[in-house]
Scaffold this motif. Sequence first.
Motif, PDB file in Angstrom:
ATOM      1  N   SER A 212      -7.891  32.178 -46.498  1.00 30.24           N
ATOM      2  CA  SER A 212      -8.086  32.279 -45.111  1.00 30.24           C
ATOM      3  C   SER A 212      -6.753  32.422 -44.417  1.00 30.24           C
ATOM      4  O   SER A 212      -5.747  31.999 -44.893  1.00 30.24           O
ATOM      5  N   ILE A 213      -7.041  32.588 -42.907  1.00 29.94           N
ATOM      6  CA  ILE A 213      -5.700  32.891 -42.150  1.00 29.94           C
ATOM      7  C   ILE A 213      -5.218  31.442 -42.226  1.00 29.94           C
ATOM      8  O   ILE A 213      -5.977  30.382 -42.224  1.00 29.94           O
ATOM      9  N   THR A 214      -3.790  31.504 -42.157  1.00 30.44           N
ATOM     10  CA  THR A 214      -3.191  30.109 -42.229  1.00 30.44           C
ATOM     11  C   THR A 214      -2.080  30.054 -41.011  1.00 30.44           C
ATOM     12  O   THR A 214      -1.329  31.042 -41.040  1.00 30.44           O
ATOM     13  N   ASP A 215      -2.036  28.934 -40.488  1.00 29.25           N
ATOM     14  CA  ASP A 215      -0.962  28.968 -39.517  1.00 29.25           C
ATOM     15  C   ASP A 215       0.327  28.234 -40.008  1.00 29.25           C
ATOM     16  O   ASP A 215       0.396  27.382 -41.041  1.00 29.25           O
ATOM     17  N   LEU A 216       1.447  28.924 -39.673  1.00 28.10           N
ATOM     18  CA  LEU A 216       2.815  28.578 -40.093  1.00 28.10           C
ATOM     19  C   LEU A 216       3.500  27.996 -38.985  1.00 28.10           C
ATOM     20  O   LEU A 216       4.190  28.814 -38.068  1.00 28.10           O
ATOM     21  N   PRO A 217       3.672  26.631 -38.878  1.00 30.52           N
ATOM     22  CA  PRO A 217       4.666  26.078 -37.693  1.00 30.52           C
ATOM     23  C   PRO A 217       6.019  26.529 -38.002  1.00 30.52           C
ATOM     24  O   PRO A 217       6.511  26.378 -39.038  1.00 30.52           O
ATOM     25  N   LEU A 218       6.740  26.970 -36.814  1.00 30.75           N
ATOM     26  CA  LEU A 218       7.922  27.519 -37.250  1.00 30.75           C
ATOM     27  C   LEU A 218       9.252  26.482 -37.102  1.00 30.75           C
ATOM     28  O   LEU A 218      10.387  26.841 -37.478  1.00 30.75           O
ATOM     29  N   GLU A 219       8.914  25.326 -36.734  1.00 31.13           N
ATOM     30  CA  GLU A 219      10.054  24.238 -36.281  1.00 31.13           C
ATOM     31  C   GLU A 219      10.935  24.044 -37.581  1.00 31.13           C
ATOM     32  O   GLU A 219      11.903  23.969 -37.586  1.00 31.13           O
ATOM     33  N   ARG A 220      10.086  24.268 -38.740  1.00 32.05           N
ATOM     34  CA  ARG A 220      10.681  23.946 -40.096  1.00 32.05           C
ATOM     35  C   ARG A 220      11.845  24.939 -40.567  1.00 32.05           C
ATOM     36  O   ARG A 220      12.908  24.635 -41.093  1.00 32.05           O
ATOM     37  N   TYR A 221      11.969  26.065 -39.831  1.00 33.99           N
ATOM     38  CA  TYR A 221      12.788  27.277 -40.318  1.00 33.99           C
ATOM     39  C   TYR A 221      13.625  27.576 -39.028  1.00 33.99           C
ATOM     40  O   TYR A 221      14.340  28.571 -39.351  1.00 33.99           O
ATOM     41  N   THR A 222      13.907  26.650 -38.256  1.00 30.03           N
ATOM     42  CA  THR A 222      14.791  26.716 -37.245  1.00 30.03           C
ATOM     43  C   THR A 222      16.368  27.224 -37.512  1.00 30.03           C
ATOM     44  O   THR A 222      16.865  28.286 -36.993  1.00 30.03           O
ATOM     45  N   GLU A 223      16.588  26.636 -38.607  1.00 31.53           N
ATOM     46  CA  GLU A 223      18.002  26.881 -39.138  1.00 31.53           C
ATOM     47  C   GLU A 223      18.183  28.463 -39.493  1.00 31.53           C
ATOM     48  O   GLU A 223      19.242  29.381 -39.195  1.00 31.53           O
ATOM     49  N   MET A 224      17.075  29.093 -40.288  1.00 31.65           N
ATOM     50  CA  MET A 224      17.204  30.383 -40.654  1.00 31.65           C
ATOM     51  C   MET A 224      16.795  31.402 -39.802  1.00 31.65           C
ATOM     52  O   MET A 224      17.220  32.382 -39.620  1.00 31.65           O
ATOM     53  N   LEU A 225      15.845  30.928 -38.841  1.00 33.71           N
ATOM     54  CA  LEU A 225      15.505  31.797 -37.566  1.00 33.71           C
ATOM     55  C   LEU A 225      16.938  32.004 -36.592  1.00 33.71           C
ATOM     56  O   LEU A 225      16.832  33.236 -35.973  1.00 33.71           O
ATOM     57  N   ASN A 226      17.547  31.027 -36.696  1.00 33.64           N
ATOM     58  CA  ASN A 226      19.060  31.325 -35.724  1.00 33.64           C
ATOM     59  C   ASN A 226      18.750  31.742 -34.450  1.00 33.64           C
ATOM     60  O   ASN A 226      19.356  32.577 -33.970  1.00 33.64           O
TER      61      ASN A 226
END
Length: 580
Positions: free
Chosen positions: A533-547
């Motif tokens: 099913s469609i799944t939401d991915l919170p982005l806060e965890r990836y802040t370091e690599m999102l740069n």
Amino acid sequence: MVNPKLQLMVHADNIATSSPQLSYSGVTIESVQRTDNENYLFINLLLDKDVKPGIFEIAFKHGEKTISSYTYELKARKPNSAQRQGFSSKDVVYLITPDRFANGDPSNDSIDGLKEGVNRLSKGGRHGGDLQGIIDNLDYITDMGFTQIWTMPIMENDMQTHSYHGYSTTDYYRVDPRYGSNELYVELSEKAAGQGIGIIQDVILNHIGSEHWWMKDKPSADWINNNGEFSPTSHMRESLHDPHAVKSDITRFNDGWFVPTMPDLNQRNPLLATYLIQNSIWWVEYAQLSGLRVDTYSYSDMRFLSNWTRQIMQEYPNLNVVGEEWSVNPSITSFWQKGSVRHSDYQSWLPSVMDFPTQVKLINALTKPKSWATGLRELYESLASDFVYGDPYNLVVFADNHDMSRIFSQLDEDLDLFKMAMSYVLTTRGIPQVFYGTEILMANPGTEDHGIIRSDFPGGWQDDSSSGFSGKGLSEQQIQIQGFFRKLLNWRKSSTAITQGKLAHYTPQNGLYVYFRYTQEQRVMVILNKNDSITDLPLERYTEMLNGAKTAKNVLTDQHISLGQALSIAAKSALILELQ
């Protein structure tokens, strides 16, 4: 060449009773070696560094009488040949079974004097594909975005049956006439280079075909392992690394034959070792190759392998050579790669190995249910083991190859899982390899027969009802997937993050696995969603690599999206985002 020594194998009736002589500036006979077979003579030449290309005569004498002579040519090297650049992570390798790709020259389908003729109705027979067929379809390969071609072996295989696969060499210096000629192989290399495509040759050092001319008159009694008699290999490659192993187990693995029609070579014989080393160097130089793929790598003598790779890399420091070690244990696979930390004093100059551990983990990750130890976690664990490799970014990664079920079949023809698998292979670290026909969903349902796995590429024969080259008769799914490959492969060429960048990944959570490829110039985020099913991915965890990136472009759709607090990831999908 860098190595000033050249060894010539001379084969003729009672030639060992003669003494060779030559007169050519810069070339001297350093020594002559004889074996227990008087029909062979080995001449060791020493070449001055300033020796000129040219032709000279070697006279074979009994006293003052010349009983035979041979005209030998030293060829000129092309400029900057030694500095050629081998295949790398900038490339995508297209693996072709030449007999099954395209028949460009029907006149060579059967050749007088060769044992097996064409029989397209036989799954294990010769179907007529050839080098001309590859040349004729270079535009297709280029358009798709492939940048290297690895063909299964193209050397002569004059065997009674199943000669199409090429792994039973009967002449190391001759392209099989049913594929074309040595000159046509050079033409393929030159025309491919003109379109930015390199040629990788498949090399077999471990064994020959039972119809090789050596078997009719062996150069020495110890040329073939087990006294020239069939004794099967155990396939227990682990014995090479086992601290508790007995010597007989190691010998049985190394010296055993695959099958009765594949005599196992004894590379401990220095004359044979030199022959194999010089042959590989000759083909790189003659056909202007960009790399070598070595079949059944660990089955050959270890000390020979060390010497073989060392001498090739001395001649071509930037060449790439990949060894096939079919083990899913990264500790065993990594042993052979240069720079890996080893449990022994073995010296390796081998730049690359085939990443079989990741291949099996990829299948498991996509097909097994999620648990504390299975699912996408297995894919994560595979990359987490990269510390054992000398250079994980130079591994060849793949979803399938010519020796296993096609990836579409391994995934039970689930199109979503297929796209996830190929998205991963084409964006993870390493050098991707794609088996011909994968781009049009070729499959082998209900069988693991290699003749079916290596089926004919549609459109490669004049009477084919459908064509992967033109799109005629392909299904909607096939056309969709072909477009998927074309888009992703051609984008990949321009992505510094994918072709040159590092990889950083996060432990999988909630059925999602996220990794980044990055350089200073570019960052790419890849998200695999295993959920139904469609799944939401919170982005806060990836802040370091999102740069600090606020938007991104979907690589496959060119859609621009905002990177807010979360992303909604479609069920069973891979999302590839170029961060902006």
